[in-house]
Motif scaffolding. Structure first.
Motif, PDB file in Angstrom:
ATOM      1  N   ASP A  90       0.726  -1.202  -0.195  1.00  0.00           N
ATOM      2  CA  ASP A  90      -0.040   0.006   0.041  1.00  0.00           C
ATOM      3  C   ASP A  90       0.869   1.121  -0.087  1.00  0.00           C
ATOM      4  O   ASP A  90       1.429   1.801   1.050  1.00  0.00           O
ATOM      5  CB  ASP A  90      -0.721  -0.040   1.137  1.00  0.00           C
ATOM      6  N   PRO A  91       1.090   1.718  -1.200  1.00  0.00           N
ATOM      7  CA  PRO A  91       2.241   2.817  -1.138  1.00  0.00           C
ATOM      8  C   PRO A  91       1.943   3.943  -0.064  1.00  0.00           C
ATOM      9  O   PRO A  91       2.815   4.444   0.570  1.00  0.00           O
ATOM     10  CB  PRO A  91       2.160   3.514  -2.822  1.00  0.00           C
ATOM     11  N   CYS A  92       0.553   4.331  -0.119  1.00  0.00           N
ATOM     12  CA  CYS A  92       0.219   5.488   0.819  1.00  0.00           C
ATOM     13  C   CYS A  92       0.796   5.070   2.167  1.00  0.00           C
ATOM     14  O   CYS A  92       1.473   5.859   2.964  1.00  0.00           O
ATOM     15  CB  CYS A  92      -1.017   5.962   0.696  1.00  0.00           C
ATOM     16  N   ALA A  93       0.221   4.093   2.622  1.00  0.00           N
ATOM     17  CA  ALA A  93       0.478   3.478   4.097  1.00  0.00           C
ATOM     18  C   ALA A  93       2.089   3.133   4.142  1.00  0.00           C
ATOM     19  O   ALA A  93       2.492   3.457   5.527  1.00  0.00           O
ATOM     20  CB  ALA A  93      -0.084   2.377   4.450  1.00  0.00           C
ATOM     21  N   ASP A  94       2.834   2.896   3.257  1.00  0.00           N
ATOM     22  CA  ASP A  94       4.282   2.499   3.400  1.00  0.00           C
ATOM     23  C   ASP A  94       5.201   3.692   2.952  1.00  0.00           C
ATOM     24  O   ASP A  94       6.425   3.631   3.121  1.00  0.00           O
ATOM     25  CB  ASP A  94       4.562   1.293   2.165  1.00  0.00           C
ATOM     26  N   GLY A  95       4.601   5.001   3.130  1.00  0.00           N
ATOM     27  CA  GLY A  95       5.429   6.017   2.737  1.00  0.00           C
ATOM     28  C   GLY A  95       5.906   6.435   1.514  1.00  0.00           C
ATOM     29  O   GLY A  95       6.894   7.027   1.353  1.00  0.00           O
ATOM     30  N   VAL A  96       5.600   5.793   0.690  1.00  0.00           N
ATOM     31  CA  VAL A  96       5.961   5.571  -0.985  1.00  0.00           C
ATOM     32  C   VAL A  96       5.224   6.899  -1.509  1.00  0.00           C
ATOM     33  O   VAL A  96       3.955   7.065  -1.518  1.00  0.00           O
ATOM     34  CB  VAL A  96       5.736   4.474  -1.654  1.00  0.00           C
ATOM     35  N   VAL A 109       0.926   9.685 -16.282  1.00  0.00           N
ATOM     36  CA  VAL A 109       1.449  10.226 -15.048  1.00  0.00           C
ATOM     37  C   VAL A 109      -0.038  10.444 -14.236  1.00  0.00           C
ATOM     38  O   VAL A 109      -0.850  11.175 -14.824  1.00  0.00           O
ATOM     39  CB  VAL A 109       2.157  11.588 -15.159  1.00  0.00           C
ATOM     40  N   GLU A 110      -0.250   9.974 -13.207  1.00  0.00           N
ATOM     41  CA  GLU A 110      -1.285  10.263 -12.443  1.00  0.00           C
ATOM     42  C   GLU A 110      -1.205  10.232 -10.743  1.00  0.00           C
ATOM     43  O   GLU A 110      -0.430   9.467 -10.214  1.00  0.00           O
ATOM     44  CB  GLU A 110      -2.285   9.311 -12.815  1.00  0.00           C
ATOM     45  N   GLU A 111      -1.934  11.102 -10.179  1.00  0.00           N
ATOM     46  CA  GLU A 111      -1.680  11.305  -8.839  1.00  0.00           C
ATOM     47  C   GLU A 111      -2.849  10.698  -8.012  1.00  0.00           C
ATOM     48  O   GLU A 111      -4.135  11.484  -8.426  1.00  0.00           O
ATOM     49  CB  GLU A 111      -1.044  12.786  -8.256  1.00  0.00           C
ATOM     50  N   ARG A 112      -2.777   9.826  -7.248  1.00  0.00           N
ATOM     51  CA  ARG A 112      -3.935   9.268  -6.418  1.00  0.00           C
ATOM     52  C   ARG A 112      -3.434   9.228  -5.018  1.00  0.00           C
ATOM     53  O   ARG A 112      -2.217   8.531  -4.633  1.00  0.00           O
ATOM     54  CB  ARG A 112      -4.082   7.992  -6.923  1.00  0.00           C
ATOM     55  N   ASP A 113      -4.360   9.829  -4.180  1.00  0.00           N
ATOM     56  CA  ASP A 113      -3.958   9.667  -2.712  1.00  0.00           C
ATOM     57  C   ASP A 113      -2.684  10.178  -2.281  1.00  0.00           C
ATOM     58  O   ASP A 113      -1.953   9.496  -1.327  1.00  0.00           O
ATOM     59  CB  ASP A 113      -4.473   8.239  -2.145  1.00  0.00           C
ATOM     60  N   GLY A 114      -2.003  11.236  -2.799  1.00  0.00           N
ATOM     61  CA  GLY A 114      -0.886  11.540  -2.610  1.00  0.00           C
ATOM     62  C   GLY A 114       0.377  10.642  -3.107  1.00  0.00           C
ATOM     63  O   GLY A 114       1.651  11.129  -2.900  1.00  0.00           O
ATOM     64  N   VAL A 115       0.011   9.923  -3.863  1.00  0.00           N
ATOM     65  CA  VAL A 115       1.017   8.978  -4.595  1.00  0.00           C
ATOM     66  C   VAL A 115       1.037   9.317  -6.036  1.00  0.00           C
ATOM     67  O   VAL A 115      -0.203   9.265  -6.690  1.00  0.00           O
ATOM     68  CB  VAL A 115       0.837   7.578  -4.176  1.00  0.00           C
ATOM     69  N   LEU A 116       2.243   9.604  -6.531  1.00  0.00           N
ATOM     70  CA  LEU A 116       2.505   9.917  -7.850  1.00  0.00           C
ATOM     71  C   LEU A 116       2.758   8.505  -8.685  1.00  0.00           C
ATOM     72  O   LEU A 116       3.865   7.812  -8.418  1.00  0.00           O
ATOM     73  CB  LEU A 116       3.623  10.826  -8.293  1.00  0.00           C
ATOM     74  N   TYR A 117       1.830   7.959  -9.608  1.00  0.00           N
ATOM     75  CA  TYR A 117       2.117   6.862 -10.485  1.00  0.00           C
ATOM     76  C   TYR A 117       2.417   7.360 -11.746  1.00  0.00           C
ATOM     77  O   TYR A 117       1.860   7.990 -12.415  1.00  0.00           O
ATOM     78  CB  TYR A 117       0.621   6.062 -10.440  1.00  0.00           C
ATOM     79  N   VAL A 118       3.821   6.731 -12.188  1.00  0.00           N
ATOM     80  CA  VAL A 118       4.325   7.027 -13.531  1.00  0.00           C
ATOM     81  C   VAL A 118       4.593   5.687 -14.240  1.00  0.00           C
ATOM     82  O   VAL A 118       5.276   4.910 -13.749  1.00  0.00           O
ATOM     83  CB  VAL A 118       5.610   7.790 -13.312  1.00  0.00           C
ATOM     84  N   ASN A 119       4.092   5.764 -15.527  1.00  0.00           N
ATOM     85  CA  ASN A 119       4.475   4.713 -16.536  1.00  0.00           C
ATOM     86  C   ASN A 119       4.980   5.472 -17.764  1.00  0.00           C
ATOM     87  O   ASN A 119       4.293   6.436 -18.484  1.00  0.00           O
ATOM     88  CB  ASN A 119       3.327   4.048 -16.934  1.00  0.00           C
TER      89      ASN A 119
END
Length: 153
Positions: A90-96, A109-119
């Motif tokens: 869980d990226p958010c819970a794990d500080g990623v 490029v998409e940000e969800r719940d403070g996590v930036l997802y990049v492909n």
């Protein structure tokens, strides 16, 4: 400021345009489906390299490559995995702060719940009508941004 070059799905083809884009990177992350060890050797000459194994990286040279990597750049935790559908944290819970993936060949490029997802998309052979692309991640203090760059093909 740190510049992290992002590349994925080379499938044995390292285009000169991709190499030019990656020049000047402080670090490089390859999101898997590399194709052969020579690609890693070339990328490692440009900058320190983090790489994950893709579903097509099945030969002996890829045995030492992990399926996921967690790295820290300037205090920002970055998690790399080839296929985002197989994420095991869980990226958010794990500080990623950033998740880098590949597999789909679709740049995003998409940000969800403070996590930036990049492909970064695919930098290798063209698949269907998808673009040939790479991406970069910029980290300055606590600020993180990413953008995808289409390469001429």
């Amino acid at each position: 400021m740190l510049r992290i070059g992002l590349i994925s799905d080379t499938h044995g083809l390292l285009r000169p345009e991709a190499l030019s884009f990656l020049e000047g990177s402080d670090f490089i992350v390859h999101g898997g489906d590399i194709g052969n060890a020579a690609i890693l050797e070339t990328l490692a000459r440009i900058a320190p390299l983090t790489v994950v194994r893709g579903n097509n990286d099945r030969e002996a040279w890829a045995d030492r490559i992990a399926e996921t990597e967690l790295v820290k750049f300037g205090g920002v935790r970055v998690y790399a995995i080839h296929d985002l559908a197989q994420i095991d944290i869980d990226p958010c819970a794990d500080g990623v702060r950033v998740v880098v993936s590949g597999h789909s060949h679709k740049p995003k490029v998409e940000e969800r719940d403070g996590v930036l997802y990049v492909n970064p998309g695919s930098a290798g052979p063209r698949r269907f009508r998808l673009p040939i692309s790479v991406a970069e991640l910029r980290i300055e203090g606590g600020a993180v941004s990413a953008h995808v760059v289409e390469l001429a093909s």
